[in-house]
Design an enzyme around this catalytic site. Sequence first.
Site, mmCIF file in Angstrom:
data_model
loop_
_atom_site.group_PDB
_atom_site.id
_atom_site.type_symbol
_atom_site.label_atom_id
_atom_site.label_comp_id
_atom_site.label_asym_id
_atom_site.label_seq_id
_atom_site.Cartn_x
_atom_site.Cartn_y
_atom_site.Cartn_z
ATOM 1 C CG ASP A 1 28.624 29.821 43.078
ATOM 2 O OD1 ASP A 1 29.483 28.950 42.895
ATOM 3 O OD2 ASP A 1 28.895 30.990 43.412
ATOM 4 N NE ARG B 1 29.940 33.942 45.881
ATOM 5 C CZ ARG B 1 31.078 34.633 45.727
ATOM 6 N NH1 ARG B 1 31.610 35.199 46.780
ATOM 7 N NH2 ARG B 1 31.665 34.764 44.572
HETATM 8 O O1 F6P Z 1 30.790 32.516 42.423
HETATM 9 C C1 F6P Z 1 31.654 31.665 41.756
HETATM 10 C C2 F6P Z 1 32.772 31.226 42.653
HETATM 11 O O2 F6P Z 1 33.618 30.364 41.928
HETATM 12 C C3 F6P Z 1 32.351 30.593 43.966
HETATM 13 O O3 F6P Z 1 31.962 29.253 43.817
HETATM 14 C C4 F6P Z 1 33.569 30.777 44.808
HETATM 15 O O4 F6P Z 1 33.242 30.830 46.187
HETATM 16 C C5 F6P Z 1 34.100 32.103 44.348
HETATM 17 O O5 F6P Z 1 33.545 32.337 43.064
HETATM 18 C C6 F6P Z 1 35.592 32.168 44.268
HETATM 19 O O6 F6P Z 1 35.936 33.468 43.952
HETATM 20 P P1 F6P Z 1 37.400 33.912 43.524
HETATM 21 O O7 F6P Z 1 37.602 33.476 42.104
HETATM 22 O O8 F6P Z 1 37.391 35.377 43.669
HETATM 23 O O9 F6P Z 1 38.341 33.203 44.439
#
Ligand code: F6P
Length: 329
Positions: free
Chosen positions: A129, A173
């Site tokens: 991010d 995010r």
């Molecule tokens: O922080 C990394 C990230 O890939 C973000 O870009 C995204 O919002 C989130 O993690 C997704 O999380 P998860 O893998 O728990 O769905």
Amino acid sequence: MIKRIAVLTSGGDAPGMNACIRAVVLTAAAYNIDVIGFHHGYNGLLEEDYQTLLPQHVQHIIQHGGTILKSARCKALYTEQGAIQAAEVLHKLQLDALVIIGGDGSFRGALAIAQHYSGQLIGVPGTIDNDVDGTDFTIGFATAIDTALDAIDKIRDTADAFERIFLVELMGRHSGYIALSAGIAAGAEQIICPEFGPVTKAQLAKLLVPIQHAQLLRGKSSYIMVVAENSYPGGTTALAEELSAELGTECRACILGHIQRGGKPVGADRILATKLGAYAVEQLVNGAHLMMAGEINQQAVLYPLTQTGERKKQIDPYLVRWQQQIASD
Ligand code: F6P
């Protein structure tokens, strides 16, 4: 004197985490420091699930995505009891320091543990991010941009062939770093980021005008709007449906998703990961505590862990201005 340290990877995995683990282990070996690696982020710490990490264990991992230590988000650490337990394990295993490779959420965990732990804690920014203050770039961001770019270029081919409008949702995010960077590099006609302010249903016209303008100027042709996740209340698919209804032309949504977290780290991420992993260990030896090892203007720097999530880091205002100018022309 530091004799024994641990390392873990936490939160969303990012390409280059393996390169960072390798640098931690190789640098520690040069200082005769023993290293263990906790599995599954802080969960492995709480469950005492770990392995010894010797230089031979990190051979030939620099080119691999993911993390050999596995990663996870750990709800237990948000409780006082979890933080106390984590500190107890660190003391029990006679660890002088812990290296946390992760994003801002993972650093909050470190701050909670610090209330009960007498050793040193240091963070290394690893997240696609690029939303961590105190470093120009986080490990994984450069690879994620290239992955997104490759996908958008492919979407452009089919969008061109069908003269279609595509909305491509990218991760980040609550940050528009990935969307702005990949959108600019892909030549997207429009980019939507949380930093531009929320797009409410009532403000759809704001997005429609540049599309209609482009249609007037160029006739029917491909049009790509890069949308950072969490930019629109109902999500990007809902946004595509609503734009379709307004325009009377089909808009397709493509949610890129977790593909952005995988793949071989690009050179820039391997170098950054190596530098910051090595620097973190060196700074532990120098006594650093509650710091993040970051890089600013190519210089490795220490930045207080308490300030990494203060959101001072802005997406490039020059590119924002330029993008908004060309979208409205
Ligand atoms: O922080 C990394 C990230 O890939 C973000 O870009 C995204 O919002 C989130 O993690 C997704 O999380 P998860 O893998 O728990 O769905």
